[in-house]
Design an enzyme around this catalytic site. Sequence first.
Site, PDB file in Angstrom:
ATOM      1  N   GLU A  52       0.842  -1.213   0.000  1.00  0.00           N
ATOM      2  CA  GLU A  52       0.000   0.000   0.000  1.00  0.00           C
ATOM      3  C   GLU A  52       0.865   1.247   0.000  1.00  0.00           C
ATOM      4  O   GLU A  52       2.003   1.230   0.449  1.00  0.00           O
ATOM      5  CB  GLU A  52      -0.963  -0.014   1.194  1.00  0.00           C
ATOM      6  CG  GLU A  52      -0.326  -0.342   2.544  1.00  0.00           C
ATOM      7  CD  GLU A  52      -0.253   0.848   3.483  1.00  0.00           C
ATOM      8  OE1 GLU A  52      -0.041   1.978   2.989  1.00  0.00           O
ATOM      9  OE2 GLU A  52      -0.380   0.641   4.697  1.00  0.00           O
ATOM     10  N   ARG A  77       0.713  -2.697  12.282  1.00  0.00           N
ATOM     11  CA  ARG A  77       0.076  -3.641  11.370  1.00  0.00           C
ATOM     12  C   ARG A  77      -0.395  -2.965  10.076  1.00  0.00           C
ATOM     13  O   ARG A  77      -1.432  -3.306   9.523  1.00  0.00           O
ATOM     14  CB  ARG A  77      -1.077  -4.391  12.044  1.00  0.00           C
ATOM     15  CG  ARG A  77      -0.674  -5.083  13.320  1.00  0.00           C
ATOM     16  CD  ARG A  77      -1.793  -5.925  13.897  1.00  0.00           C
ATOM     17  NE  ARG A  77      -2.073  -7.079  13.038  1.00  0.00           N
ATOM     18  CZ  ARG A  77      -1.366  -8.205  13.046  1.00  0.00           C
ATOM     19  NH1 ARG A  77      -0.324  -8.344  13.850  1.00  0.00           N
ATOM     20  NH2 ARG A  77      -1.693  -9.214  12.262  1.00  0.00           N
ATOM     21  N   CYS A  82       7.332  -1.040  -2.178  1.00  0.00           N
ATOM     22  CA  CYS A  82       8.463  -1.961  -2.342  1.00  0.00           C
ATOM     23  C   CYS A  82       9.653  -1.650  -1.453  1.00  0.00           C
ATOM     24  O   CYS A  82      10.272  -2.570  -0.903  1.00  0.00           O
ATOM     25  CB  CYS A  82       8.880  -2.045  -3.807  1.00  0.00           C
ATOM     26  SG  CYS A  82       9.536  -0.515  -4.532  1.00  0.00           S
ATOM     27  N   HIS A 119      11.783   0.276  -9.110  1.00  0.00           N
ATOM     28  CA  HIS A 119      11.324  -0.847  -8.291  1.00  0.00           C
ATOM     29  C   HIS A 119      12.508  -1.476  -7.575  1.00  0.00           C
ATOM     30  O   HIS A 119      13.547  -1.747  -8.178  1.00  0.00           O
ATOM     31  CB  HIS A 119      10.615  -1.904  -9.134  1.00  0.00           C
ATOM     32  CG  HIS A 119      10.192  -3.099  -8.322  1.00  0.00           C
ATOM     33  ND1 HIS A 119       9.339  -2.984  -7.242  1.00  0.00           N
ATOM     34  CD2 HIS A 119      10.542  -4.406  -8.399  1.00  0.00           C
ATOM     35  CE1 HIS A 119       9.170  -4.184  -6.693  1.00  0.00           C
ATOM     36  NE2 HIS A 119       9.888  -5.050  -7.376  1.00  0.00           N
ATOM     37  N   ASP A 134      11.170 -11.073  -3.648  1.00  0.00           N
ATOM     38  CA  ASP A 134      10.476  -9.788  -3.799  1.00  0.00           C
ATOM     39  C   ASP A 134       9.133  -9.843  -3.086  1.00  0.00           C
ATOM     40  O   ASP A 134       8.224 -10.546  -3.510  1.00  0.00           O
ATOM     41  CB  ASP A 134      10.277  -9.482  -5.286  1.00  0.00           C
ATOM     42  CG  ASP A 134       9.803  -8.064  -5.539  1.00  0.00           C
ATOM     43  OD1 ASP A 134       9.525  -7.342  -4.566  1.00  0.00           O
ATOM     44  OD2 ASP A 134       9.711  -7.677  -6.721  1.00  0.00           O
TER      45      ASP A 134
END
Length: 281
Positions: A52, A77, A82, A119, A134
């Site tokens: 997210e 939590r 990435c 990324h 990943d």
Amino acid sequence: MSPDEGERRMWGGEELDLDAYLARIGYSGARTADLATLRAVQRAHVSAIPFENLDVALGRRIALDVTSLRTKLVDRRRGGYCYEQNTLLAAALERIGFRVAGRGARNRTRGDVLTPVTHALLVVTVEDEQWLVDAGFGWQGPLEPVPLTAGSRVEQDGWGFGVEAEDEGVHVLRARRPEGWTDLYAFAPHTLYPVDFELMNHYSSSHPQSRFLGQVVAQRPGSEVRRALVRDGLTSVRVDGSREERRVGPHELVATLDGLFGIELDDEEAAGLLRVHSAEV
């Protein structure tokens, strides 16, 4: 400290509360630096911690130090994108005893558009073999490590992944779709370090052309169904290739983030995201 020891300790694993992290992902197995542990830890991580961008959407700074990541992704939590996901995973793997290196990739899921290297992923060496690891490619990413060998193919709960090689040592992670194999991203064999993740993180969290600004993104790569919420569009794809799409209105946003993605928000976050979401639709 030898150069090899320095490389093994670059991800801040010594700062991580490993017990708390493993409890967060629901892992209670062995803590040995072998392939079975690597597979189980990655699968547990992607199953428990959602992808997210909500702090980016709220205009907040994204911190990548291990203490901040533990507070957000473990204690509160929440999820992350990435750089957060794979930095936390790298710290945990390093603490267990794995040799972990970073890589930077170009996303290839956007057609012929040439994207920047933004990324972040990991390469983990186990018994002299390299594995692509990943936890941060959202709903399209692998559930477990993929052999970093040209021509490799793996099946993960019916989802197919593979690696191909291109010129200049570039590797491409591919996914099997009903229409055939498609590229996910491409990366060179150039080692990146946490400071490089910081640079990419700055671009993705603040550059006007970043796709993470000004919109809500939440994703989960489930075993049976993979889900993605981007702006007000919710897409669900099953392992058989069937696909559902629907709109998520502002009145559904908080419940959808909680119920489908396991993202727990406080009142301030919920109110802020509702403002962002209402501006999108």
